[in-house]
Design an enzyme around this catalytic site. Sequence first.
Site, PDB file in Angstrom:
ATOM      1  N   GLY A  54     -15.854  29.472  -1.038  1.00  0.00           N
ATOM      2  CA  GLY A  54     -16.952  28.553  -1.358  1.00  0.00           C
ATOM      3  C   GLY A  54     -17.952  29.313  -2.209  1.00  0.00           C
ATOM      4  CD  GLN A 200      -9.522  25.179  -0.221  1.00  0.00           C
ATOM      5  OE1 GLN A 200      -8.628  24.334  -0.295  1.00  0.00           O
ATOM      6  NE2 GLN A 200      -9.610  26.169  -1.097  1.00  0.00           N
ATOM      7  CG  ASP A 243     -16.061  26.356  -7.108  1.00  0.00           C
ATOM      8  OD1 ASP A 243     -15.666  25.202  -6.838  1.00  0.00           O
ATOM      9  OD2 ASP A 243     -16.085  27.290  -6.278  1.00  0.00           O
ATOM     10  CE  LYS A 254     -10.509  24.848  -4.221  1.00  0.00           C
ATOM     11  NZ  LYS A 254      -9.942  26.128  -4.710  1.00  0.00           N
TER      12      LYS A 254
END
Length: 376
Positions: A54, A200, A243, A254
Amino acid sequence: MNVNGTPTRTLWPARTGRAVEIIDQTALPHALRTLRLSTLEDAAHAIRSMQVRGAPLIGATAAYGVALALAARADDAALAAALATLAATRPTAVNLHWALARMQVALAPRPPAERADLAWREAAAIADEDAAQCRHIGEHGLALLRPLAERRGRLDVMTHCNAGWLATVDHGTALAPVYAAFEAGIDVHVWVSETRPRNQGLLTAWELKQHGVPHTLIADNAAGLLLARGGANAIDAVIVGADRIAANGDVANKVGTYLKALAARESGVPFYVAAPRSTVDFACASGTAIPIEERAGDELRVVHGCDAALAPVQVRQIPADEAVANPAFDVTPARLVSALITERGLCAASADGLLGLYPEARSEMPAQAHRENARA
Ligand code: MRU
């Protein structure tokens, strides 16, 4: 956030010695295990192997990695080596590189004898600030969600991957507004996509369950169907983390995020991206310049789980010689993003929107970012 009813962070300074402790995310959701990181290599390994993961959390871990390195040796060569080792761990989440740059600015001008203590304090500040910023993201997100909840008397949110407190130091990014809504007494339910190949989404389900937030796990491919149906079963909003956000508002997150954004746009469901300042790369003109991590093919070929006694097991589902591609992130164009939710409030996913919230970053932003928005 709560684990077994106890407020917990994802990393914290160890009670004894210069070390930090983390929740080992490779053991979740089957086992809750903590690990002690005592050296630079421990920290680099934790990031590389996704014991921590993360974007904001790997930034905070990298900062502590520098502090652990300098506790052993604090000359210029040791500082440069620590920064280089940590920078090479994962490429896409810019929070990692942001944290390393901040550590370098704080440490490089100081004499080596002062660096170890200073590095420890700076890493702690980065971690504390991340927790505070994520809490603010939750407050701003709640203001957005409240009217949606009032329309139907309940709130259904879809998310992707894990952008909850496990991905940050505390509170989360995409899930911070959900936790704020839950604490405000809103009847909130979360649709959690599995997020192959690393799954995840299982971490998201685990942390929501720990906190008592109603949720349902779905296969990634079910998202389009759920977004398309309206009426009593409608999804009110998609919220994901990021991200890296380019200066024109393009969002790397992701892999699979882009498909959800397309389905949300087609279905008229708002698509929000929640992230702190440390996720915005003002020097990156657009999403095409964001480096996308390509991870090992065995993440697709081999499935991880546990047996009836909760012992870890691996099952090969694809022959070792089968060609696979495993890009870990994708880029959602700014035009598909309804708004960014940051610690300073909401803004449009655009160069102007970002500069409205972060005017001090104007000098970092290439002119091309504005041209990219004009073109879109
Ligand atoms: O590969 P990971 O698990 O580190 O990727 C994490 C994500 O993509 C998250 O959605 C992202 O970091 C959002 S941050 C809270």
